[in-house]
Design an enzyme around this catalytic site. Structure first.
Site, short mmCIF file in Angstrom:
data_model
loop_
_atom_site.label_atom_id
_atom_site.label_comp_id
_atom_site.label_asym_id
_atom_site.label_seq_id
_atom_site.Cartn_x
_atom_site.Cartn_y
_atom_site.Cartn_z
N ASP A 66 0.84 -1.19 0.00
CA ASP A 66 0.00 0.00 0.00
C ASP A 66 0.88 1.24 0.00
O ASP A 66 2.08 1.14 0.19
CB ASP A 66 -1.02 -0.01 1.15
CG ASP A 66 -0.41 0.15 2.53
OD1 ASP A 66 0.80 -0.13 2.69
OD2 ASP A 66 -1.13 0.54 3.45
N TYR A 68 2.93 4.74 0.76
CA TYR A 68 3.57 5.33 1.94
C TYR A 68 2.55 6.22 2.64
O TYR A 68 1.75 6.90 1.99
CB TYR A 68 4.78 6.17 1.52
CG TYR A 68 5.89 5.38 0.87
CD1 TYR A 68 6.55 4.37 1.56
CD2 TYR A 68 6.31 5.67 -0.43
CE1 TYR A 68 7.59 3.66 0.96
CE2 TYR A 68 7.34 4.97 -1.03
CZ TYR A 68 7.99 3.96 -0.33
OH TYR A 68 9.01 3.26 -0.93
N PHE A 79 6.82 1.79 -4.32
CA PHE A 79 8.20 2.01 -3.87
C PHE A 79 8.76 3.39 -4.19
O PHE A 79 9.83 3.76 -3.72
CB PHE A 79 9.15 0.93 -4.43
CG PHE A 79 8.86 -0.45 -3.94
CD1 PHE A 79 9.26 -0.85 -2.68
CD2 PHE A 79 8.17 -1.36 -4.73
CE1 PHE A 79 8.98 -2.13 -2.20
CE2 PHE A 79 7.87 -2.63 -4.27
CZ PHE A 79 8.28 -3.04 -3.00
N HIS A 188 11.18 -9.65 0.37
CA HIS A 188 10.87 -8.22 0.26
C HIS A 188 12.14 -7.40 0.53
O HIS A 188 12.98 -7.80 1.35
CB HIS A 188 9.79 -7.85 1.28
CG HIS A 188 9.17 -6.52 1.04
ND1 HIS A 188 9.74 -5.35 1.49
CD2 HIS A 188 8.02 -6.16 0.39
CE1 HIS A 188 8.98 -4.33 1.13
NE2 HIS A 188 7.93 -4.79 0.46
#
Length: 223
Positions: A66, A68, A79, A188
């Site tokens: 989701d 920031y 990202f 991740h």
């Protein structure tokens, strides 16, 4: 309903915008705004990933979770942060892997728009969030929408490289037809897990090798 989104996506996703779950998303966002909640990213950037990477241009899909939730960070690309915002920890680790994988100099900017323009769909599974409340919109219907997006890409295109980083992204693998697409999986890039398989995955060079084999222009990963 009329959704402001890039035309090729509007055609592909037209049926989704009239489904009850999508109308529920719209109602939820409107209700929160009226009640004074701050929502990220700003409205004109909610569909930024789609507006910057038309359906016809997709080569690679990178799935995030989701947006920031800090002030000024979210820009509708997974990202990515605007030029004025320092790269967050996960993005710093992505840059470290790019450095060891292809020798890319680690940039100071966290803005990944250059990737998106080249055909890298930077797709968050959830497209909005309340300020300072991570995952606050994870159950309002966005997952239905982005699952439909992934399925449409899988059904209607071929040779797409899907980069699935972490357990959450890897749960989307069931939506992808691996007989005609490429799936690369790793841990991740978060500081909590990057050393458990993200560092050393070489996904950026491997992605370009897969594209070149198909006669597709590789991605210039430099920022």
């Amino acid at each position: 309903m009329e959704v402001k989104i890039e035309e090729s996506w509007k055609d592909v996703l037209r049926n989704e915008f009239t489904k009850p779950y999508f109308l529920q998303i719209v109602t939820h966002l409107k209700t929160e705004k009226v009640s004074g909640k701050i929502i990220y990213p700003p409205g004109h950037l909610i569909f930024n990933a789609f507006d910057t990477t038309p359906f016809s241009k997709i080569k690679v899909v990178i799935i995030g979770q989701d947006p920031y939730h800090g002030t000024g960070q979210a820009m509708g690309l997974s990202f990515s942060v605007p030029d004025s915002v320092p790269p967050p920890p996960s993005l710093i680790n992505i840059y470290k892997e790019l450095n060891t994988d292809i020798g890319m100099k680690i940039p100071t900017s966290g803005n990944l728009t250059k990737w998106a323009i080249q055909g890298v769909l930077l797709l968050n599974a959830v497209l909005t969030v309340r300020a300072n409340e991570p995952a606050s919109h994870s159950k309002i219907g966005w997952m239905d929408f982005t699952n439909a997006v992934i399925k449409k890409i899988s059904d209607e295109k071929k040779g797409i490289v899907f980069l699935l980083w972490g357990k959450f992204a890897q749960e989307k693998q069931v939506l992808i037809d691996e007989t005609k697409h490429h799936v690369l999986k790793a841990a991740h890039p978060s500081p909590f897990s990057a050393d458990k398989g993200f560092f050393g995955c070489k996904h950026f060079s491997r992605t370009n090798e897969l594209l070149i084999k198909q006669g597709v222009m590789p991605i210039d990963w430099s920022i």
